[in-house]
Write an enzyme that holds these catalytic residues in place. Structure first.
Site, PDB file in Angstrom:
ATOM      1  N   HIS A  17       0.985  -1.235   0.123  1.00  0.00           N
ATOM      2  CA  HIS A  17      -0.050   0.148  -0.210  1.00  0.00           C
ATOM      3  C   HIS A  17       0.886   1.386   0.012  1.00  0.00           C
ATOM      4  CE1 HIS A  17      -3.145  -2.568   2.338  1.00  0.00           C
ATOM      5  NE2 HIS A  17      -3.518  -2.674   1.028  1.00  0.00           N
ATOM      6  N   LYS A  41     -15.707  -8.190   5.020  1.00  0.00           N
ATOM      7  CA  LYS A  41     -14.442  -8.471   5.779  1.00  0.00           C
ATOM      8  C   LYS A  41     -14.756  -7.944   7.185  1.00  0.00           C
ATOM      9  CE  LYS A  41     -11.254  -7.727   2.029  1.00  0.00           C
ATOM     10  NZ  LYS A  41     -10.206  -6.676   1.538  1.00  0.00           N
ATOM     11  N   ARG A  90      -1.804  -6.013  -8.155  1.00  0.00           N
ATOM     12  CA  ARG A  90      -0.870  -6.923  -7.881  1.00  0.00           C
ATOM     13  C   ARG A  90      -0.614  -7.939  -8.956  1.00  0.00           C
ATOM     14  NH1 ARG A  90      -3.048  -7.804  -2.119  1.00  0.00           N
ATOM     15  NH2 ARG A  90      -4.971  -7.416  -3.351  1.00  0.00           N
ATOM     16  N   SER A 128      -2.934  -7.620   3.172  1.00  0.00           N
ATOM     17  CA  SER A 128      -3.174  -7.484   4.337  1.00  0.00           C
ATOM     18  C   SER A 128      -3.599  -8.897   5.205  1.00  0.00           C
ATOM     19  CB  SER A 128      -4.178  -6.506   4.556  1.00  0.00           C
ATOM     20  OG  SER A 128      -3.847  -5.206   4.081  1.00  0.00           O
TER      21      SER A 128
HETATM   22  P1  ADP Z   1      -9.871  -3.550  -0.558  1.00  0.00           P
HETATM   23  O1  ADP Z   1     -10.545  -4.199   0.745  1.00  0.00           O
HETATM   24  O2  ADP Z   1     -10.598  -2.363  -0.798  1.00  0.00           O
HETATM   25  O3  ADP Z   1      -9.576  -4.289  -1.447  1.00  0.00           O
HETATM   26  P2  ADP Z   1      -6.979  -3.145   0.409  1.00  0.00           P
HETATM   27  O4  ADP Z   1      -6.639  -2.565   1.373  1.00  0.00           O
HETATM   28  O5  ADP Z   1      -7.158  -4.855   0.605  1.00  0.00           O
HETATM   29  O6  ADP Z   1      -8.733  -2.834   0.261  1.00  0.00           O
HETATM   30  O7  ADP Z   1      -6.565  -2.767  -0.761  1.00  0.00           O
HETATM   31  C1  ADP Z   1      -6.905  -1.564  -1.345  1.00  0.00           C
HETATM   32  C2  ADP Z   1      -6.156  -1.443  -2.719  1.00  0.00           C
HETATM   33  O8  ADP Z   1      -4.533  -1.644  -2.511  1.00  0.00           O
HETATM   34  C3  ADP Z   1      -6.640  -2.001  -3.800  1.00  0.00           C
HETATM   35  O9  ADP Z   1      -6.535  -1.651  -4.918  1.00  0.00           O
HETATM   36  C4  ADP Z   1      -5.565  -3.498  -3.716  1.00  0.00           C
HETATM   37  O10 ADP Z   1      -5.673  -4.127  -4.981  1.00  0.00           O
HETATM   38  C5  ADP Z   1      -4.260  -2.662  -3.414  1.00  0.00           C
HETATM   39  N1  ADP Z   1      -3.202  -3.322  -2.624  1.00  0.00           N
HETATM   40  C6  ADP Z   1      -3.534  -4.478  -1.771  1.00  0.00           C
HETATM   41  N2  ADP Z   1      -2.038  -4.733  -1.435  1.00  0.00           N
HETATM   42  C7  ADP Z   1      -1.265  -4.346  -2.439  1.00  0.00           C
HETATM   43  C8  ADP Z   1       0.085  -4.601  -2.547  1.00  0.00           C
HETATM   44  N3  ADP Z   1       0.750  -5.461  -2.108  1.00  0.00           N
HETATM   45  N4  ADP Z   1       0.587  -3.764  -3.777  1.00  0.00           N
HETATM   46  C9  ADP Z   1      -0.362  -3.161  -4.535  1.00  0.00           C
HETATM   47  N5  ADP Z   1      -1.237  -2.714  -4.275  1.00  0.00           N
HETATM   48  C10 ADP Z   1      -2.091  -3.478  -3.351  1.00  0.00           C
END
Ligand code: ADP
Length: 159
Positions: A17, A41, A90, A128
């Site tokens: 992130h 979630k 990703r 996460s």
């Molecule tokens: P959501 O529940 O909206 O998917 P996340 O916190 O899991 O929220 O992710 C927010 C955004 O960040 C999403 O677009 C997700 O694809 C992206 N994201 C999550 N992990 C990574 C990572 N390791 N590298 C790049 N983008 C990521």
């Protein structure tokens, strides 16, 4: 003034992130990291804790701020004067859902553009969900999250 919104659950914020936030901060005048409740979630950290994590971890980035949002993302983007939303990609596995989301948001409001950013290749496996699982099982998450988040995980999981 070009503002972009980076929405997500950030439960917790990972180095993946953070990589996307840094990339967005170098392209836009202002980045608003918008922490959302994801109905599907059960979060480990409260919305307020997650917002605080973003604020603390991005302290050095002067054009980044943290917020909490509810309701439709496109409405929130308009309210905050943003011209775009950034999402991270990703792997191909992210693509289908993100593509659908982006097109639906465009249908809801065509003035809000969606931009995808790829993190450093070393973060493409990072999520996460996996970080929480490793921390719960007593594994070392220091390579995957900022030190502040590592401490927060230890405190929350008492490990
Ligand atoms: P959501 O529940 O909206 O998917 P996340 O916190 O899991 O929220 O992710 C927010 C955004 O960040 C999403 O677009 C997700 O694809 C992206 N994201 C999550 N992990 C990574 C990572 N390791 N590298 C790049 N983008 C990521």
């Amino acid at each position: 003034m070009r503002t972009v919104i980076y929405p997500g659950s950030f439960d917790p914020l990972t180095n993946g992130h953070l990589d996307v936030i840094q990339r967005a901060a170098s392209l836009f005048d202002r980045v608003i990291v918008a922490v959302a409740q994801n109905e599907g979630k059960q979060p480990l950290f409260t919305l307020e804790e997650r917002r605080e994590h973003v604020t603390e971890v991005t302290r050095e980035l002067s054009n980044v701020e943290a917020d909490i949002f509810e309701g439709l993302l496109v409405d929130y983007a308009v309210r905050r004067g943003a011209c775009a939303v950034v999402r991270g990609l990703r792997a191909v596995s992210d693509f289908e859902f993100e593509f659908q989301l982006a097109l639906m948001n465009r249908k809801l409001n065509s003035s809000v553009e969606t931009i995808f950013m790829m993190p450093r290749d070393t973060y493409t496996f990072l999520s996460s969900r996996l970080v929480k699982e490793i921390a719960r099982l007593g594994g070392d998450v220091t390579p995957f999250v900022p030190p502040r988040i590592c401490a927060a995980l230890k405190e929350k999981l008492k490990c």
